[in-house]
Write an enzyme that holds these catalytic residues in place. Sequence first.
Site, mmCIF file in Angstrom:
data_model
loop_
_atom_site.group_PDB
_atom_site.id
_atom_site.type_symbol
_atom_site.label_atom_id
_atom_site.label_comp_id
_atom_site.label_asym_id
_atom_site.label_seq_id
_atom_site.Cartn_x
_atom_site.Cartn_y
_atom_site.Cartn_z
ATOM 1 N N ARG A 118 0.864 -1.177 0.000
ATOM 2 C CA ARG A 118 0.000 0.000 0.000
ATOM 3 C C ARG A 118 0.901 1.228 0.000
ATOM 4 O O ARG A 118 2.120 1.130 0.000
ATOM 5 C CB ARG A 118 -0.974 0.012 1.181
ATOM 6 N N ASP A 151 -1.480 -0.695 9.135
ATOM 7 C CA ASP A 151 -0.516 0.211 8.506
ATOM 8 C C ASP A 151 0.912 0.014 8.990
ATOM 9 O O ASP A 151 1.855 0.152 8.221
ATOM 10 C CB ASP A 151 -0.911 1.674 8.774
ATOM 11 N N ARG A 152 1.088 -0.254 10.289
ATOM 12 C CA ARG A 152 2.424 -0.151 10.881
ATOM 13 C C ARG A 152 2.829 -1.469 11.539
ATOM 14 O O ARG A 152 2.316 -1.832 12.595
ATOM 15 C CB ARG A 152 2.459 0.994 11.898
ATOM 16 N N GLU A 276 -0.694 16.636 6.888
ATOM 17 C CA GLU A 276 -0.191 15.268 6.758
ATOM 18 C C GLU A 276 -0.036 14.920 5.284
ATOM 19 O O GLU A 276 -0.626 15.560 4.418
ATOM 20 C CB GLU A 276 -1.164 14.253 7.380
ATOM 21 N N GLU A 277 0.766 13.901 5.002
ATOM 22 C CA GLU A 277 0.837 13.251 3.698
ATOM 23 C C GLU A 277 0.880 14.243 2.532
ATOM 24 O O GLU A 277 0.068 14.208 1.604
ATOM 25 C CB GLU A 277 -0.344 12.289 3.541
ATOM 26 N N ASP A 293 -5.533 17.753 5.494
ATOM 27 C CA ASP A 293 -5.961 18.204 6.819
ATOM 28 C C ASP A 293 -6.913 17.143 7.361
ATOM 29 O O ASP A 293 -8.038 17.005 6.877
ATOM 30 C CB ASP A 293 -6.657 19.562 6.714
ATOM 31 N N GLY A 297 -10.455 20.447 8.017
ATOM 32 C CA GLY A 297 -10.814 20.902 6.681
ATOM 33 C C GLY A 297 -10.880 19.807 5.636
ATOM 34 O O GLY A 297 -10.043 18.896 5.615
ATOM 35 N N ASP A 324 -10.526 16.914 -0.754
ATOM 36 C CA ASP A 324 -10.410 15.795 0.177
ATOM 37 C C ASP A 324 -11.679 14.941 0.170
ATOM 38 O O ASP A 324 -12.704 15.320 -0.384
ATOM 39 C CB ASP A 324 -10.117 16.310 1.586
ATOM 40 N N ARG A 371 -13.604 6.211 -0.878
ATOM 41 C CA ARG A 371 -12.491 6.187 -1.826
ATOM 42 C C ARG A 371 -12.892 5.384 -3.058
ATOM 43 O O ARG A 371 -12.374 4.305 -3.329
ATOM 44 C CB ARG A 371 -11.253 5.614 -1.143
ATOM 45 N N TYR A 406 -5.216 6.486 -2.228
ATOM 46 C CA TYR A 406 -4.307 7.621 -2.194
ATOM 47 C C TYR A 406 -3.957 8.052 -3.623
ATOM 48 O O TYR A 406 -4.013 7.267 -4.570
ATOM 49 C CB TYR A 406 -3.021 7.247 -1.468
#
Length: 469
Positions: A118, A151-152, A276-277, A293, A297, A324, A371, A406
């Site tokens: 990913r 993710d981690r 972020e990102e 954000d 936002g 977004d 998404r 993404y």
Amino acid sequence: MNPNQKIITIGSVSLTIATICFLMQIAILVTTVTLHFKQYECDSPANNQVMPCEPIIIERNITEIVYLTNTTIEKEICPKLVEYRNWSKPQCKITGFAPFSKDNSIRLSAGGDIWVTREPYVSCDPGKCYQFALGQGTTLDNKHSNDTIHDRTPHRTLLMNELGVPFHLGTRQVCIAWSSSSCHDGKAWLHVCVTGYDKNATASFIYDGRLVDSIGSWSQNILRTQESECVCINGTCTVVMTDGSASGRADTKILFIEEGKIVHTSPLSGSAQHVEECSCYPRYPGVRCICRDNWKGSNRPVVDINVKDYSIDSSYVCSGLVGDTPRNNDRSSSSYCRNPNNEKGTHGVKGWAFDDGNDVWMGRTISEDSRSGYETFKVIGGWSTPNSKLQINRQVIVDSDNRSGYSGIFSVEGKSCINRCFYVELIRGREQETRVWWTSNSIVVFCGTSGTYGTGSWPDGADINLMPI
């Protein structure tokens, strides 16, 4: 002619021939010696001074064979001097985007050993483009692929392949990372690789294949970075990193790196509330980033980085058609350039945009809440006019019935201008597709074009019923 005259004539001719042969041998000797010594010298085009070849990075070892009578001389051609990239050319004028690359990783995983990944992205050195992604330490048809929605983990690594080559078993694992960024300064690759415990992660800075520097978590809350390319100008690379809450106030810093060494750190300043990102691109003489954000936002933050004096400013994209997800519908969404719009600001997705004079090009999911699907368009006045909503040149990249994920930007330097390209992550598997236990992705890539183009849709395309569970 009497005998004595014949002897004198023959002797004179022989002496002349001998003299010519002697001079030719001297010429050959001089040429040989000259070429032997010149293989260690290069002419500098800047000031016509002679410079030694040894300190110059040699990209290709080219040998030219020179034949002189029966003597063979090998002459090394001095390579072109490798320089830092400065990205000083203007941005290309485009009418939209044309298809460039698609790796079909999920479809290929049905019958081959392909990594579970990913957070993909694309970045280019001066001669070639590469695709990156964060691997899960397993291939898809492998029981270790169960529960890879997380993710981690300590098994995640940054993968790197030539663009268009899926991440097969022979793929290079660049570093250990569950968050990353990469960029090429003109001489070598820089990789920023974050791994470790959520409350005490480490970012390693790897330059030219060597670990040069590192930095630890400064807020003890998931140190993380861009998930797309960083940008280097005249040897100074910038990377945006955040540590802190994903749904509240966080501590964002911009790091300035030279050949892998952190030379300066600047805190985020300006009106952006949460960053972020970031998707960053060169905007000579600085760097500009469009970010996420995740707090207040659904309009995207803008971070402007001054590479010379390390100063930072931030704001928001002015376009009232916001980028977004989730977001309000286009009739009720808004953005007024300076502050978050407080419209469905919680959560979000990595995305991109870039300025084009007073206008803005941008990409986003077609769905306002999930998404799904992907579209691009240009907003007239979207960079300079608050809440501008005049949309032109819309293109569908992925139809609304298919999943996306993404997306991010990367820049490609041409002969006369700098082109902007983008990639879209095409996520498959969990959470939405519960028949399987894995989560992975493929990618599709488009680049700016000044020509005409048609229509289509480029989803992942794998039949989930044919996939390993």
